[in-house]
Write a protein that holds these residues in place. Structure first.
Motif, PDB file in Angstrom:
ATOM      1  N   ASN B 251      30.238   8.676  38.422  1.00  0.00           N
ATOM      2  CA  ASN B 251      29.922   8.349  37.033  1.00  0.00           C
ATOM      3  C   ASN B 251      29.909   6.846  36.782  1.00  0.00           C
ATOM      4  O   ASN B 251      29.152   6.370  35.931  1.00  0.00           O
ATOM      5  CB  ASN B 251      30.867   9.078  36.084  1.00  0.00           C
ATOM      6  CG  ASN B 251      30.465  10.537  35.948  1.00  0.00           C
ATOM      7  OD1 ASN B 251      29.399  10.834  35.436  1.00  0.00           O
ATOM      8  ND2 ASN B 251      31.281  11.434  36.463  1.00  0.00           N
ATOM      9  N   MET B 252      30.704   6.095  37.539  1.00  0.00           N
ATOM     10  CA  MET B 252      30.610   4.631  37.448  1.00  0.00           C
ATOM     11  C   MET B 252      29.254   4.151  37.981  1.00  0.00           C
ATOM     12  O   MET B 252      28.671   3.204  37.467  1.00  0.00           O
ATOM     13  CB  MET B 252      31.744   3.958  38.236  1.00  0.00           C
ATOM     14  CG  MET B 252      33.002   3.671  37.456  1.00  0.00           C
ATOM     15  SD  MET B 252      32.744   2.747  35.909  1.00  0.00           S
ATOM     16  CE  MET B 252      32.149   1.153  36.518  1.00  0.00           C
ATOM     17  N   ILE B 253      28.768   4.814  39.027  1.00  0.00           N
ATOM     18  CA  ILE B 253      27.460   4.434  39.577  1.00  0.00           C
ATOM     19  C   ILE B 253      26.370   4.660  38.532  1.00  0.00           C
ATOM     20  O   ILE B 253      25.573   3.758  38.241  1.00  0.00           O
ATOM     21  CB  ILE B 253      27.171   5.221  40.890  1.00  0.00           C
ATOM     22  CG1 ILE B 253      27.995   4.629  42.036  1.00  0.00           C
ATOM     23  CG2 ILE B 253      25.673   5.209  41.217  1.00  0.00           C
ATOM     24  CD1 ILE B 253      27.839   5.326  43.366  1.00  0.00           C
ATOM     25  N   THR B 254      26.322   5.843  37.928  1.00  0.00           N
ATOM     26  CA  THR B 254      25.248   6.117  36.962  1.00  0.00           C
ATOM     27  C   THR B 254      25.399   5.306  35.690  1.00  0.00           C
ATOM     28  O   THR B 254      24.448   4.692  35.222  1.00  0.00           O
ATOM     29  CB  THR B 254      25.199   7.590  36.491  1.00  0.00           C
ATOM     30  OG1 THR B 254      26.293   8.296  36.994  1.00  0.00           O
ATOM     31  CG2 THR B 254      23.911   8.222  36.854  1.00  0.00           C
ATOM     32  N   PHE B 370      27.167  -1.149  46.003  1.00  0.00           N
ATOM     33  CA  PHE B 370      26.082  -0.356  45.417  1.00  0.00           C
ATOM     34  C   PHE B 370      25.182  -1.132  44.456  1.00  0.00           C
ATOM     35  O   PHE B 370      23.963  -1.171  44.636  1.00  0.00           O
ATOM     36  CB  PHE B 370      26.640   0.881  44.705  1.00  0.00           C
ATOM     37  CG  PHE B 370      25.553   1.699  44.069  1.00  0.00           C
ATOM     38  CD1 PHE B 370      24.794   2.578  44.821  1.00  0.00           C
ATOM     39  CD2 PHE B 370      25.245   1.551  42.722  1.00  0.00           C
ATOM     40  CE1 PHE B 370      23.754   3.303  44.254  1.00  0.00           C
ATOM     41  CE2 PHE B 370      24.211   2.274  42.144  1.00  0.00           C
ATOM     42  CZ  PHE B 370      23.462   3.148  42.910  1.00  0.00           C
ATOM     43  N   TYR B 371      25.761  -1.727  43.408  1.00  0.00           N
ATOM     44  CA  TYR B 371      24.904  -2.316  42.357  1.00  0.00           C
ATOM     45  C   TYR B 371      23.967  -3.407  42.891  1.00  0.00           C
ATOM     46  O   TYR B 371      22.755  -3.364  42.640  1.00  0.00           O
ATOM     47  CB  TYR B 371      25.733  -2.873  41.193  1.00  0.00           C
ATOM     48  CG  TYR B 371      26.625  -1.898  40.460  1.00  0.00           C
ATOM     49  CD1 TYR B 371      26.104  -0.750  39.857  1.00  0.00           C
ATOM     50  CD2 TYR B 371      27.984  -2.129  40.330  1.00  0.00           C
ATOM     51  CE1 TYR B 371      26.928   0.131  39.158  1.00  0.00           C
ATOM     52  CE2 TYR B 371      28.813  -1.255  39.635  1.00  0.00           C
ATOM     53  CZ  TYR B 371      28.289  -0.129  39.048  1.00  0.00           C
ATOM     54  OH  TYR B 371      29.102   0.728  38.364  1.00  0.00           O
ATOM     55  N   PRO B 372      24.488  -4.409  43.630  1.00  0.00           N
ATOM     56  CA  PRO B 372      23.558  -5.439  44.115  1.00  0.00           C
ATOM     57  C   PRO B 372      22.478  -4.855  45.027  1.00  0.00           C
ATOM     58  O   PRO B 372      21.310  -5.227  44.926  1.00  0.00           O
ATOM     59  CB  PRO B 372      24.457  -6.414  44.887  1.00  0.00           C
ATOM     60  CG  PRO B 372      25.833  -6.172  44.367  1.00  0.00           C
ATOM     61  CD  PRO B 372      25.880  -4.721  44.018  1.00  0.00           C
ATOM     62  N   ALA B 373      22.863  -3.910  45.882  1.00  0.00           N
ATOM     63  CA  ALA B 373      21.881  -3.321  46.809  1.00  0.00           C
ATOM     64  C   ALA B 373      20.785  -2.602  46.026  1.00  0.00           C
ATOM     65  O   ALA B 373      19.591  -2.761  46.315  1.00  0.00           O
ATOM     66  CB  ALA B 373      22.577  -2.352  47.767  1.00  0.00           C
TER      67      ALA B 373
END
Lengths: 72, 409
Positions: B251-254, B370-373
């Motif tokens: 849920n942090m990813i989305t 995850f986020y930068p990639a």
């Protein structure tokens, strides 16, 4: 300043290692914190105090040797 | 145990908790709740079963009291404020134990979460993230980011760490979802839990004869073999990691991806930097701002406690609202502004005190990778639905997030 760790209380969060690398380390077997430099120099004082604040288990104690440098 | 409801009857006009977020402000806590907390930072709220625990919302009170040994996480207390009728938190291993047993049990699983060990996993996590991005780019466009990335990334990481075949992850995810669903009855939740524990007990047994370089193998061959841990206890430890390793990071990813798409200037900071300190700080701010564990931390007072001018009695239920604490304006300037450059590392998104999230070093690294990639490899990524068409999770669900996030590129 002098840093001590109550290893019975430590929950191995590793937060002290994140904010004060070189002063704190973790045991290989379970991640419990160990002091790498129990008498850190003044330049590390802020990082060590932040580790005390962040420690979720209240396992880190600091004895100030130079109270003049201490922040309120 | 003292039944405080008999000692101090709560007034009839106690506000219901949780409260709904405002339409159009899906990233902010409920405005009514914030107003209530602003005037009464320690206040009674009425939860689903009619009981009236205290809601504690000031950053300082949350951080200080979660570290206080007069506060218990045990679900055995009669006033433990369960978040939902499924009461899935009941006797959930060390999560609901007090010290010293809590720490003894927790240490069986702390080794892989040591900072050095998690850092050593970073290249493998980067590979998993790259693989998942490759798979998404090779598939349909638009796609649901929840299914395409948010679940697969943490699931692959936690399965590898535990030593569970990723092929079984659909089964695990499905049963965990049923177990923690606020709409599940206690019986349904318990049945799902039983299936998960039976599965994990079998994995632990298999690891005795066919060990791997993973946590369940270590538990089986170091601790179960030595008799310091039963196979059932090992399975419960595995269950905790399965539950915590999926929902939260997913849920942090989305939600993080969505909020960054809504704030292109902030997104650019993460996309355009190679500075690991800046990336780490940005992730802390996203954790603070989004505070996905929206049901707060549930506890019981073991003794009378004075806080914020309120006298809490021994035996009363406590809810620590980490989402409100993380928007406390006495700690964070302009707390409703997402500011990836602000120092946010004292946030309460991982809870606090001895129960503070075990997996936080792993979650941090997963999000830092995850986020930068994502934004570097897919710079044209954008929403494929209007914000008001996106199905955000309901207030009663433990972890906030979205059920689907259609994206295109």
């Amino acid at each position: 300043m002098r840093v001590t760790i109550d290893q019975d209380m430590c929950i191995a969060s590793g937060l002290c290692v994140i904010v004060a690398e070189g002063i704190f380390g973790q045991r290989d077997e379970d991640g419990v914190a160990v002091p790498l430099d129990p008498n850190p120099s003044d330049e590390h004082a802020d990082a060590v105090r932040e580790a005390v604040e962040l420690c979720p288990a209240r396992a880190i104690a600091v004895a100030e040797s130079d109270v003049a440098g201490e922040r309120a | 145990m003292i039944d405080s409801r008999a000692a101090a009857p709560a007034p009839a006009d106690v506000p219901e908790y949780p409260m709904s977020r405002a339409a159009g402000c899906p990233f902010d806590p409920s405005p009514e709740l914030r107003e209530l907390a602003a005037t009464t930072p320690v206040t009674r709220v009425r939860i689903w079963n009619g009981s009236t625990p205290w809601l504690i919302s000031r950053h300082e009170d949350v951080r200080r009291l979660l570290k206080d040994s007069r506060v218990s996480a045990s679900t055995d207390h009669p006033n433990y404020p369960f978040s939902a009728p499924s009461m899935f938190m009941a006797n959930l291993g060390f999560l609901t134990m007090d010290d010293p047993e809590h720490t003894r049990q927790r240490r069986f699983v702390t080794r892989p979460f040591a900072i050095k060990r998690v850092e050593a996993m970073r290249p493998a996590i980067r590979q998993i993230v790259d693989d998942v991005i490759d798979e998404m780019l090779a598939g349909p466009n638009p796609v649901d980011l929840v299914k395409a990335m948010a679940y697969p990334v943490p699931a692959r990481v936690i399965c590898a760490l535990l030593g569970v075949p990723y092929a079984d992850d659909d089964f695990l995810c499905d049963r965990v979802e049923v177990m923690v669903d606020p709409a599940s009855t206690g019986e349904v939740s318990k049945a799902a839990r039983k299936e998960l524990i039976a599965y994990l007990e079998q994995v632990v047994a298999d690891k005795r004869t066919d060990p791997g370089d993973d946590l369940l193998s270590d538990l089986a061959n170091e601790h179960v073999a030595a008799g310091t841990l039963s196979a059932h206890e090992a399975a419960i430890l595995g269950l905790l990691l399965v539950i915590a390793g999926h929902e939260t990071t997913a849920n942090m990813i989305t939600l993080g991806t969505l909020v960054l798409l809504e704030h292109p200037d902030q997104l650019a900071i993460l996309r355009d930097t190679d500075d690991p300190t800046l990336i780490a700080g940005a992730v802390e701010e996203l954790l603070r701002y989004l505070s996905v564990p929206q049901s707060g931390r549930r506890r019981v007072a073991l003794a009378d406690i004075e806080v914020g001018g309120v006298h809490i009695r021994a035996g009363e239920g406590l809810i620590f609202a980490s989402d409100l604490a993380n928007r406390d304006e006495s700690v964070y300037d302009d707390p409703d502004r997402l500011d990836l450059r602000r120092p946010a590392n004292r946030h309460a998104a991982f809870g606090g005190g001895p129960h503070q999230c075990l997996g936080q070093p792993l979650a941090r690294v997963e999000l830092q990778v995850f986020y930068p990639a994502l934004f570097r490899r897919i710079p044209t990524l954008r929403r494929a639905a209007e914000l008001d068409q996106i199905p955000f999770k309901q207030p009663g669900e433990s972890i906030y997030g979205v059920n689907a996030l259609p994206v295109t590129w």
